[in-house]
Write an enzyme that holds these catalytic residues in place. Structure first.
Site, PDB file in Angstrom:
ATOM      1  N   HIS A 138       0.803  -1.189   0.173  1.00 57.00           N
ATOM      2  CA  HIS A 138       0.020  -0.039  -0.005  1.00 57.00           C
ATOM      3  C   HIS A 138       0.793   1.274   0.155  1.00 57.00           C
ATOM      4  O   HIS A 138       0.225   2.402   0.148  1.00 57.00           O
ATOM      5  CB  HIS A 138      -0.777   0.135   1.301  1.00 57.00           C
ATOM      6  N   LYS A 196      -3.925  10.344   5.869  1.00 54.04           N
ATOM      7  CA  LYS A 196      -3.524   9.658   6.683  1.00 54.04           C
ATOM      8  C   LYS A 196      -2.605  10.558   7.736  1.00 54.04           C
ATOM      9  O   LYS A 196      -1.586  10.006   7.963  1.00 54.04           O
ATOM     10  CB  LYS A 196      -3.104   8.424   6.548  1.00 54.04           C
ATOM     11  N   ASP A 206      -0.487  16.461  20.443  1.00 57.07           N
ATOM     12  CA  ASP A 206       0.108  17.906  21.522  1.00 57.07           C
ATOM     13  C   ASP A 206       0.498  18.872  20.528  1.00 57.07           C
ATOM     14  O   ASP A 206       1.426  19.693  21.036  1.00 57.07           O
ATOM     15  CB  ASP A 206       1.068  17.428  22.507  1.00 57.07           C
ATOM     16  N   HIS A 218      -8.800  11.692   2.244  1.00 51.79           N
ATOM     17  CA  HIS A 218      -7.949  10.345   2.172  1.00 51.79           C
ATOM     18  C   HIS A 218      -6.600  10.482   2.633  1.00 51.79           C
ATOM     19  O   HIS A 218      -6.024   9.493   2.916  1.00 51.79           O
ATOM     20  CB  HIS A 218      -7.739  10.253   0.717  1.00 51.79           C
ATOM     21  N   ASP A 273      17.132  10.855  -7.583  1.00 47.28           N
ATOM     22  CA  ASP A 273      18.580  10.981  -7.304  1.00 47.28           C
ATOM     23  C   ASP A 273      18.821  10.915  -5.825  1.00 47.28           C
ATOM     24  O   ASP A 273      20.079  11.339  -5.648  1.00 47.28           O
ATOM     25  CB  ASP A 273      18.884  12.519  -7.734  1.00 47.28           C
ATOM     26  N   LYS A 320       3.406   4.437  -1.125  1.00 51.78           N
ATOM     27  CA  LYS A 320       3.424   5.317  -2.222  1.00 51.78           C
ATOM     28  C   LYS A 320       4.562   6.147  -2.001  1.00 51.78           C
ATOM     29  O   LYS A 320       4.876   6.840  -0.899  1.00 51.78           O
ATOM     30  CB  LYS A 320       1.991   6.374  -2.180  1.00 51.78           C
TER      31      LYS A 320
END
Length: 515
Positions: free
Chosen positions: A245, A434, A439, A432, A252, A247
């Site tokens: 999952h 996450k 704090d 979408h 470089d 991404k």
């Protein structure tokens, strides 16, 4: 609830299952249907599989419970599904040379950082704890750019690829063959034709709709393409439920893009189902980039059958692991890169989430598209709220997938009863990202959802950012903006749900741990 009985712990769950099993056997005994023998044989096999789950399987209790329900009450469907996607991840045997190469890679990067102690952050207590959990060093002097708009994130990604001089490494869970996917692949082909080394990976299930023609075009242009756990035969279906999952794009060895954004029109705000797609990506520069590079090469080795592939990477340290630091300034960030998957002995990212929640003293802010916690993570949030910490959670007001949407909603009552503030995002849009902020000075952002699939079944990648810092402040400001585009859910609204909605939530809650 099962049959009107509230199930409070695992022992009670097994008692309820036993009662239901006895009832099912009685029904079988009195059945005179000509299909009773077939059904009985299926039930017997289901019982054997349930026994295996109880005594030998190592997965989380809620997943076992979901599988046992499917097997006992829908034996034909449940058995087929179990043999299709039900295998426990630790049963998969990985090639010895692959495991050794992966460990050697991780040791190499760790030692490289130890050779440059100025790049390692040693002051934050939580980062040291997470280091012991993950063996991943927190690094300092990083530059972090928070990208809260998909169009901006996509344009900056293409710009960095255009400026690549040596190599581009790409991995996406989902890449589509629409305008966005075509634009990215053409950018990669252009760089490959210029002599830049381009390595491209994608998840075979997440990107199942990605056209073969684009893949062939990339190969023809010199792009090295690999498919993560290709599912082209029912014989390979035991891999189907363990997906990559992550991404990430590394340019470089000096710039990395990570976060929640896949490649498709909707991720840059041009989808048809939702008016707006809210996501968060990170553009990263500094020592932490080499740990994202490590994650990519780790996945590349997973797909490689050659025993000497690792040598081309660690033998070219200056090329693939150029340990550069950004000059210390007010926007220098402390970043810890964590990645993990279903074959690992420990649940590093989940444990780090729990550790982060446990360190909260004032507030916890979470924005998640899929919120399906296990007992431990749900208990950690409820306990924090009951101890006086302000806990706020933003979830979608409208889901992109029915079972995950209703599964998420099935936890709202338990959250509200502990004093947690739950907000539903604008129904015309989809959230979408996450993200979790604790704090106002520690944040985590990446591909990891707050759900059982991300904790136990998926390969994930997350950044932990330690502040106070500009990046954490930006994430907190965006959370405040997201709250303005959401409405708070209260007990009155929960009581107004229809019977159909409640039914969907109960059914989804039972089966989301296995899907």
């Amino acid at each position: 609830m099962i049959g009107g009985v509230r199930v409070k712990n695992k022992l009670q769950r097994y008692k309820v299952l036993l009662i239901l099993l006895i009832f099912s056997v009685i029904l079988l005994a009195v059945s005179v249907s000509r299909f009773s023998y077939i059904f009985g044989a299926l039930e017997l096999l289901a019982i054997v599989l349930c026994g295996y789950l109880v005594f030998f399987d190592q997965r989380e209790a809620s997943s076992k419970f979901a599988w046992m329900l499917a097997l006992l009450f829908l034996p034909l469907f449940g058995i087929l599904l179990y043999f299709l996607i039900g295998k426990e991840p630790h049963q998969r045997k990985l090639p010895k040379h692959q495991v050794e190469s992966e460990k050697k890679l991780q040791g190499f990067v760790s030692n490289l950082l130890l050779e440059h102690p100025e790049a390692i952050h040693k002051k934050h207590d939580l980062s040291r704890e997470i280091y012991h959990l993950s063996s991943k060093h927190p690094t300092t002097a990083n530059h972090v750019k928070v990208l809260n708009k998909g169009k901006e994130a996509f344009e900056l990604l293409l710009e960095d690829i255009e400026n690549a001089k040596d190599h581009v490494h790409v991995f996406f869970f989902i890449i589509k063959g629409d305008e966005a996917g075509t634009e990215l692949t053409h950018a990669l082909m252009k760089k490959a034709s210029q002599g830049v080394k381009v390595r491209f990976m994608y998840d075979s299930l997440g990107s199942i709709a990605f056209p073969n023609q684009l893949l062939n075009d990339m190969r023809d242009k010199g792009v090295e393409v690999r498919t993560y756990d290709l599912l082209n035969s029912p014989l390979l279906s035991n891999k189907a439920n363990w997906r990559n999952h992550r991404k990430m794009v590394i340019v470089d060895g000096q710039v990395a893009h990570v976060g929640g954004m896949n490649i498709g029109n909707e991720y840059r705000g041009q989808g048809k189902k939702f008016k707006y797609w809210r996501d968060t990506n990170i553009r990263l520069m500094g020592p932490a980039v080499i740990e994202v590079q490590e994650c990519f090469i780790y996945d590349w080795l997973f797909l490689d059958k050659n025993h000497d592939t690792l040598t081309q990477f660690i033998g070219n340290k200056e090329r693939y692991f150029p340990l550069t630091t950004i000059k210390e300034s007010l926007d220098s960030e402390v970043v810890q890169v964590l990645y993990g998957g279903p074959y690992d002995e420990e649940r590093t990212i989940k444990d780090s989430f729990v550790d982060l929640i446990g360190k909260a003293t004032q507030s916890i802010k979470i924005a998640m598209p899929y919120f399906i916690p296990d007992e431990e993570t749900l208990g950690a949030l409820r306990r924090a709220s009951r101890c006086g910490i302000k806990v706020q959670l933003i979830i979608p007001g409208k889901g992109d997938r029915g079972i995950s949407y209703y599964g998420t909603n099935s936890f709202i009552d338990e959250l509200l009863s502990a004093g947690i503030e739950v907000y539903a995002y604008d129904r015309s849009s989809f959230i979408h990202c996450k993200c979790m902020i604790v704090d106002e000075h520690i944040a985590t952002v990446g591909s990891t959802n707050f759900d059982i699939r991300s904790f136990y079944l998926n390969h994930e990648l997350s950044l932990f950012i330690y502040g106070p810092s500009p990046a954490v402040e930006t994430l907190a400001q965006q959370f405040a903006a997201d709250l303005e585009n959401a409405h708070r859910i209260d007990e009155v609204m929960q009581n107004e749900r229809t019977l159909l909605e409640k039914f969907k939530e109960k059914i989804s809650a039972l089966f989301v741990p296995i899907l």
